[in-house]
Enzyme design. Structure first.
Site, PDB file in Angstrom:
ATOM      1  N   THR A 219       0.849  -1.186   0.000  1.00 36.90           N
ATOM      2  CA  THR A 219       0.000   0.000   0.000  1.00 36.90           C
ATOM      3  C   THR A 219       0.890   1.244   0.000  1.00 36.90           C
ATOM      4  OG1 THR A 219      -0.179   0.198   2.417  1.00 36.90           O
ATOM      5  CG2 THR A 219      -1.754  -1.267   1.299  1.00 36.90           C
TER       6      THR A 219
ATOM      7  N   GLY B 277       2.374   2.592  -2.665  1.00 37.52           N
ATOM      8  CA  GLY B 277       3.562   2.196  -3.420  1.00 37.52           C
ATOM      9  C   GLY B 277       3.972   3.125  -4.536  1.00 37.52           C
TER      10      GLY B 277
ATOM     11  N   GLY C 156       7.573   2.767  -0.100  1.00 41.59           N
ATOM     12  CA  GLY C 156       6.765   1.805  -0.847  1.00 41.59           C
ATOM     13  C   GLY C 156       7.234   1.611  -2.262  1.00 41.59           C
TER      14      GLY C 156
ATOM     15  N   TYR D 159       0.036  11.530  15.176  1.00 41.40           N
ATOM     16  CA  TYR D 159       0.794  10.613  14.322  1.00 41.40           C
ATOM     17  C   TYR D 159       1.354   9.463  15.157  1.00 41.40           C
ATOM     18  CZ  TYR D 159       4.442   9.020  11.067  1.00 41.40           C
ATOM     19  OH  TYR D 159       5.260   8.259  10.247  1.00 41.40           O
TER      20      TYR D 159
END
Length: 242
Positions: A9, A11, A16, A145
């Site tokens: 995911t 990517g 990624g 976060y």
């Protein structure tokens, strides 16, 4: 490790994309996801892999991705939950909207992705969560976060127990500060980014981390060499904090 099928995911850029490029070059079948159709198409063509639009903040995208892969009889040997966002803001100024969006993308998104793709994960298979050193190192303006990454690591602990009968293992990589698009997307100016990166010259590694620095740890966790590992955490931080 040859000829396996992995889904990554987020990517289209950063860690990624670097991982996708490496895995394709190593002879694997790779599927990437992203939020923007044009970016997904461009990245997939350049990498030589398949690409699907799946915004981690939109549950209908994730469910459609799962339905499409099932329809096409795709079986995954590995899943890398890499998509994430960072919106730096102080405790006192963070809005509810920013809180909800961060948790949707960084926690709910990977949770739902894992849930929906569970039926097409092979036995055995590896799930790797791209977490962050913020789970155990406090940084100003990163409370939400930090919470979003820590929350999914807690989910992963339980999932390791529940998914054990299907041979699914879940482990995490916690990158240190890595130079990717996440800094500019967070609103940092070029000057602010350079100051941050330069400050890391004092680490044992002697520089800011690059996406490529994270590949080895993730690839190891995807490989059969990690078959006995459950809920392990590999910190790739260049010695930050020593």
């Amino acid at each position: 490790m040859k000829g396996k099928t992995f889904l990554i995911t987020g990517g289209t850029a950063g860690i990624g994309r670097a991982l996708a490029e490496h895995l394709v070059q190593s002879g694997h079948q790779v599927i990437i996801t992203g939020r923007d159709q044009a970016r997904v198409d461009t990245a997939a063509q350049a990498i030589g892999c398949a690409g699907y639009v799946a915004d981690s903040a939109r549950s209908e995208h994730i469910k459609q991705l799962a339905a499409t892969l099932k329809r096409d009889n795709i079986q995954l040997d590995g899943l890398v939950l890499n998509a994430g966002v960072f919106y730096p803001e102080s405790m006192l100024t963070t809005t509810e909207e920013a809180f909800d969006l961060t948790m949707d993308i960084n926690t709910k998104g990977p949770w739902l992705t894992l849930q929906q793709l569970h039926p097409i994960l092979s036995n055995p298979s590896s799930v790797v969560f791209v977490s962050s050193i913020v789970v155990n190192k406090a940084f100003a303006n990163s409370a939400v976060y930090s919470a979003s990454k820590a929350a999914f690591e807690a989910i992963a602990r339980v999932a390791n127990l529940e998914f054990a009968p299907q041979g699914i293992r879940i482990n995490s990589v916690r990158p240190g500060v890595t130079a990717t698009e996440i800094q500019s997307k967070a609103g940092m100016t070029t000057e602010q980014q350079q100051a941050l990166f330069t400050s890391l010259d004092s680490t044992p590694l002697g520089r800011v981390l690059s996406p490529g620095d994270q590949i080895g740890a993730i690839e190891f966790l995807l490989s059969d060499q990690s078959l006995a590992m459950r809920n392990a955490v590999l910190e790739v931080n260049g010695g930050y904090g020593l």
